[in-house]
Design a protein around this motif. Structure first.
Motif, PDB file in Angstrom:
ATOM      1  N   TRP A 175      -9.335  -2.275  -1.220  1.00 15.95           N
ATOM      2  CA  TRP A 175      -7.899  -2.914  -1.328  1.00 15.95           C
ATOM      3  C   TRP A 175      -8.067  -4.323  -1.326  1.00 15.95           C
ATOM      4  O   TRP A 175      -7.293  -5.207  -2.295  1.00 15.95           O
ATOM      5  CB  TRP A 175      -7.103  -2.806  -0.134  1.00 15.95           C
ATOM      6  CG  TRP A 175      -5.761  -3.447   0.202  1.00 15.95           C
ATOM      7  CD1 TRP A 175      -5.473  -4.579   0.854  1.00 15.95           C
ATOM      8  CD2 TRP A 175      -4.620  -3.525  -0.586  1.00 15.95           C
ATOM      9  NE1 TRP A 175      -4.323  -4.879   0.622  1.00 15.95           N
ATOM     10  CE2 TRP A 175      -3.697  -4.339  -0.315  1.00 15.95           C
ATOM     11  CE3 TRP A 175      -4.428  -2.366  -1.739  1.00 15.95           C
ATOM     12  CZ2 TRP A 175      -2.464  -4.489  -0.835  1.00 15.95           C
ATOM     13  CZ3 TRP A 175      -3.186  -2.415  -2.250  1.00 15.95           C
ATOM     14  CH2 TRP A 175      -2.035  -3.372  -1.971  1.00 15.95           C
ATOM     15  N   LYS A 179      -5.967  -5.862  -4.556  1.00 11.91           N
ATOM     16  CA  LYS A 179      -4.643  -6.049  -4.131  1.00 11.91           C
ATOM     17  C   LYS A 179      -3.902  -7.322  -4.987  1.00 11.91           C
ATOM     18  O   LYS A 179      -2.475  -7.128  -4.908  1.00 11.91           O
ATOM     19  CB  LYS A 179      -4.552  -6.833  -2.836  1.00 11.91           C
ATOM     20  CG  LYS A 179      -5.418  -8.007  -2.433  1.00 11.91           C
ATOM     21  CD  LYS A 179      -5.331  -8.338  -1.050  1.00 11.91           C
ATOM     22  CE  LYS A 179      -5.996  -9.615  -0.799  1.00 11.91           C
ATOM     23  NZ  LYS A 179      -6.041  -9.960   0.751  1.00 11.91           N
ATOM     24  N   LYS A 224       0.900  -1.119   0.054  1.00 15.41           N
ATOM     25  CA  LYS A 224       0.002   0.163  -0.054  1.00 15.41           C
ATOM     26  C   LYS A 224       0.937   1.151  -0.053  1.00 15.41           C
ATOM     27  O   LYS A 224       0.513   2.303  -0.914  1.00 15.41           O
ATOM     28  CB  LYS A 224      -0.990   0.080   1.100  1.00 15.41           C
ATOM     29  CG  LYS A 224      -2.285  -0.853   1.129  1.00 15.41           C
ATOM     30  CD  LYS A 224      -2.996  -0.495   2.300  1.00 15.41           C
ATOM     31  CE  LYS A 224      -4.195  -1.152   2.265  1.00 15.41           C
ATOM     32  NZ  LYS A 224      -5.259  -0.951   3.604  1.00 15.41           N
TER      33      LYS A 224
END
Length: 302
Positions: A221, A225, A193
């Motif tokens: 996320w 991801k 991140k």
């Protein structure tokens, strides 16, 4: 008294007789009695037929092969020679790796002080790379180590520039990454991140757009991801630009800053958001897809 062996040049300079003898006064012709000038010896033992005392044959060795093998220290000598060759080779490889790391770092505008860290990482992973493979070559391995080292440290290195100043190919990227993840455990656990936010900050700077992108990143996320960090940064920035109506920052300019294609962002929003959320998509275009997501209410709390 010793009689010289007759050779092509071993003749009396006065009468051309080959009967030359060595005496206490020097070399004397037995035919005419003339004392000779400096003579040139001919030899069949250690010199070639047309060579003389002052010119030694190259690669002359003492004893024949069998005699050398019978020597009591021959086995130990072979081992020491082999060991010396290995040590010399490894030293040469490390010198090449060190020099290459400094050169690439200089061209990337990074500090040469980092070259020692890069070299230590090269030494660390070298035993894991099978002999005879491409990545044991410093010219192929060092550039990727540099790239992933800075990526782990959340420092952006332009892959395009790296490819230009080194001898690596982009198609080898996936192959090396798979090998690297086996012996570079800290890379797998890095803060991805933070790296994505660094890429976003490089595009939009700090401010409202950056803060909006950070909110989008945190909210989605788990959905995004598994994508590449550059694609995630582009996707999040593109969504934020659309939500805030920042039309001056186009999808093309965002993609260009990240060295990715605009189509990869359009495919990403379809794969990572539309499909998992069960939203049917019949429209084309990144901006229109973001507007459909906005209408569905998933951006309500941002």
């Amino acid at each position: 008294m010793k009689t010289k062996v007759k050779g092509e040049l071993d003749v009396c300079y006065h009468c051309s007789s080959g009967e030359i003898s060595e005496t206490s006064s020097g070399y004397v012709c037995r035919t005419c009695g003339t004392v000779q000038r400096t003579m040139k010896f001919g030899s069949k033992a250690f010199f070639e037929k047309t060579q003389f005392q002052y010119k030694i044959i190259s690669k002359t060795t003492i004893g024949n092969v069998g005699e050398r093998k019978m020597a009591t220290e021959s086995g130990k000598m072979q081992f020491l020679n082999k060991l010396d060759a290995i040590i010399t080779h490894n030293k040469k490889v490390l010198n090449r790796a060190s020099s290459l790391a400094e050169t690439i770092l200089e061209k990337l505008g990074r500090s040469k002080k980092d070259s020692s860290i890069i070299l230590n990482k090269f030494i660390e992973i070298l035993p894991y790379i099978r002999s005879g493979t491409t990545f044991r070559n410093p010219e192929k391995c060092i550039p990727w180590i540099i790239y992933f080292y800075y990526k782990e440290a959340n420092i952006v290195i332009d892959l395009k520039t790296l490819l230009e100043v080194s001898e690596i190919e982009k198609r080898k990227f996936v192959a090396f990454r798979k090998k690297m993840e086996l012996f570079w455990s800290t890379y797998k656990t890095r803060d991805r991140k933070k790296y994505v936010l660094t890429r976003i900050q490089g595009i939009v700077g700090y401010g409202i757009l950056y803060n909006q992108s950070k909110k989008v990143l945190n909210k989605f996320w788990d959905f995004i991801k598994d994508s590449k960090e550059e694609v995630i940064a582009g996707l999040v920035t593109g969504i934020s630009v659309t939500l805030l109506k920042r039309e001056k920052l186009t999808l093309s300019s965002i993609s260009r800053s990240l060295n990715i294609s605009p189509s990869s962002l359009q495919k990403s929003i379809q794969r990572t958001l539309f499909v998992p959320l069960g939203i049917e998509d019949e429209v084309k275009g990144f901006r229109k897809r973001v507007e459909i997501l906005e209408e569905s209410g998933i951006f309500k709390d941002l």
